[in-house]
Scaffold this motif. Structure first.
Motif, short mmCIF file in Angstrom:
data_model
loop_
_atom_site.label_atom_id
_atom_site.label_comp_id
_atom_site.label_asym_id
_atom_site.label_seq_id
_atom_site.Cartn_x
_atom_site.Cartn_y
_atom_site.Cartn_z
N UNK A 180 10.35 -1.53 -8.23
CA UNK A 180 9.02 -2.11 -8.06
C UNK A 180 8.36 -2.36 -9.41
N UNK A 181 7.76 -3.54 -9.55
CA UNK A 181 7.04 -3.99 -10.75
C UNK A 181 7.96 -4.35 -11.91
N UNK A 182 9.27 -4.39 -11.67
CA UNK A 182 10.21 -4.73 -12.75
C UNK A 182 10.07 -6.19 -13.15
N UNK A 183 10.49 -6.49 -14.39
CA UNK A 183 10.40 -7.84 -14.92
C UNK A 183 11.72 -8.26 -15.55
N UNK A 184 11.87 -9.56 -15.74
CA UNK A 184 13.03 -10.12 -16.42
C UNK A 184 12.93 -9.92 -17.93
N UNK A 185 11.75 -10.15 -18.49
CA UNK A 185 11.59 -10.27 -19.94
C UNK A 185 11.07 -8.99 -20.59
N UNK A 186 10.14 -8.31 -19.96
CA UNK A 186 9.39 -7.24 -20.61
C UNK A 186 9.74 -5.88 -20.02
N UNK A 187 9.91 -4.88 -20.89
CA UNK A 187 10.08 -3.50 -20.44
C UNK A 187 8.74 -2.97 -19.94
N UNK A 188 8.78 -2.24 -18.82
CA UNK A 188 7.61 -1.48 -18.38
C UNK A 188 7.75 -0.04 -18.87
N UNK A 189 8.80 0.66 -18.43
CA UNK A 189 9.09 1.98 -19.00
C UNK A 189 9.59 1.76 -20.43
N UNK A 190 9.10 2.54 -21.40
CA UNK A 190 9.44 2.27 -22.81
C UNK A 190 10.88 2.58 -23.20
N UNK A 191 11.63 3.27 -22.35
CA UNK A 191 13.03 3.52 -22.67
C UNK A 191 13.33 4.94 -23.08
#
Length: 496
Positions: free
Chosen positions: A326-337
């Motif tokens: 949920x809320x995932x994207x193609x281009x941008x990280x949401x969780x910083x890793x």
């Protein structure tokens, strides 16, 4: 260096120093042929956290030890699918400024005799508990069935190891109660295992008949205190947790000890079954994750797709692996890793493609149905298109079938403005006109989910009968319409 195995890729554990380092090498096959590859290693100090494999606690320099973390990366390059590898020649030192370091290498097997039946993607590393000496009993719903089983536990994004004291599996009767005595799982012949930070562990193969489209109870004991977990947040399934300091309850034949409940999936990321033709992996966002679907109802569109495979005989009955976040994207990280973070919407689809799709058990086809969150949050359509194109090319380079889906309407959702609609339309136009191989694009097939859900009289919105009520997420009828719109032949590689 000598390297043995038969698969579609070779994975290297690498790091660059002095900057990102890249070089070309050679894969030699046992039949005398060879192929070249290019290996690129991010810098071990400044490279992205989102794609790291291992984090080291400090950096040693000629002037002493620095309290600074360093990162190693698992980088995978394509190999000739199914051809036996004899050796690899490593790249030459690219110098003079950057150096490429290779610490290990292995062939990634393609046909392992297993089919992925259930999976969930890790969206982040989040606070938990603290849990001490407790047992988790997680409910999972199989897609394909088989004559044996193994599970995958993952410590993705973690900064500390986790100890698994014991684990079992059973068919669910009701709630936390199994239908019979749980079967004991082992790890390298032992009852438990320790999973290093960032690593994963497979249980040993277990002779255990696994029915298709059935709920299993996977139980594992955490003997030590756990304060943070790798987690898939939107389980849309109720699982169970024993009391604090209640010990190993993995073998319990009743659910009485499991007084707590969970609506997330910590640690458990996969269940495989013996045999079968392989798996279709779905890389997606909240629509794939099943937002607004019934808890425990298994009515996400990949669930419906899995049942469609089971109910026909025209194509092989593939497993279906739901890797939506949920809320995932193609281009941008949401969780910083790295690190404990409240945002568990995952690293970007491009950054998680290797772990969450290409490395899934016996993956045959990857479906990517993402991008609506990018265009809603102001990402230019050109960047979304570039990301989709890169994903398709990487999937095909690994010898897998690449399938894309158009973005569905979202009029009525608060942030779905006319500008968002214009960006959505641009992405869909690319997919329809230039996205497939017959039009010069990277994808083998296209699923037109936009056409399946849109209101013919007002194509910027979903047909009201398909809308969950928020304008963005389909309800149960809409989720079924997505799965029912798919020609199963588009998901199956020719010859399989």
């Amino acid at each position: 260096m000598a390297l043995r195995g038969r698969g579609g890729a070779v994975t290297f554990l690498v790091a660059g120093t002095g900057g990102t380092a890249s070089g070309s090498g050679t894969i030699r096959y046992r039949d005398g042929t060879r192929g070249t590859y290019t290996l690129t290693a991010p810098d071990w100090r400044s490279g992205p956290a989102a794609t790291r494999a291992v984090t080291l606690p400090h950096v040693n320099t000629p002037d002493g030890q620095l309290a600074e973390k360093a990162r190693l990366y698992a980088v995978t390059v394509p190999a000739e699918r199914g051809r036996a590898v004899a050796s690899v020649t490593l790249p030459r030192d690219p110098g003079p400024e950057a150096d490429l370091h290779v610490f290990a290498a292995a062939v990634r097997e393609t046909d392992t005799g297993w089919t992925g039946s259930w999976s969930r993607a890790v969206g982040g590393y989040a606070k938990a508990g603290p849990w001490a000496d407790r047992t988790l009993r997680l409910v999972v719903h199989t897609s394909a069935g088989g004559r044996g089983l193994r599970i995958r536990l993952s410590n993705t994004f973690a900064d500390t190891p986790v100890r698994i004291g014991g684990a079992t599996v059973a068919v669910q009767r009701e709630g936390a109660e199994p239908s019979g005595e749980p079967a004991r799982l082992t790890f390298g012949g032992r009852s438990g295992t320790s999973i290093p930070a960032g690593a994963q562990a497979w249980s040993d193969p277990l002779r255990f008949p696994v029915p298709a489209a059935t709920n299993l109870l996977v139980s594992f004991h955490l003997p030590e205190t756990v304060t943070a977990v790798p987690v898939h947040t939107k389980a849309i399934q109720r699982s169970y947790l024993s009391d604090q300091d209640s010990g190993d309850r993995t073998g319990d034949t009743s659910g009485a000890a499991f007084t707590g409940s969970l609506t997330t999936y910590p640690f458990l990321t996969g269940v495989d079954v013996r045999g079968g033709p392989g798996s279709v992996v779905v890389l997606g966002d909240s629509i794939t994750d099943g937002n607004h679907s019934e808890e425990g109802g298994n009515r996400r569109w990949p669930d419906v797709l899995a049942r469609r495979f089971l109910e026909q005989d025209d194509v092989p009955r593939h497993g279906v692996l739901n890797q939506g976040i949920s809320a995932n994207r193609i281009v941008t990280d949401r969780y910083p890793g790295e690190g404990v973070d409240r945002d568990t919407a995952g690293v970007s689809a491009q950054h998680r493609l290797e772990r969450d799709a290409l490395a899934q058990t016996s993956a045959r086809t990857v479906v990517v149905f993402e991008g609506i969150n990018d265009v809603r949050w102001d990402t230019p359509p050109e960047q979304v298109i570039d990301g989709l194109r890169a994903i398709g090319e990487r999937v095909r380079a690994r010898g897998l079938r690449a399938v894309a889906a158009t973005l569905t309407p979202c009029e009525g959702y608060p942030d779905c403005t006319a500008e968002v609609e214009a960006r959505r339309t641009a992405v869909n136009t690319y997919l329809r006109e230039r996205g497939t191989r017959e039009n010069g694009g990277p994808f083998d097939a296209l699923l037109d989910f936009d056409e399946a859900l849109r209101d013919p009289g007002r194509p910027t919105r979903m047909l009201p009968a398909y809308d969950s009520g928020d304008g963005l997420h389909p309800g149960h009828e809409g989720l079924r319409a997505l799965a029912d719109s798919i020609d199963l032949r588009k998901l199956v590689e020719r010859g399989r």
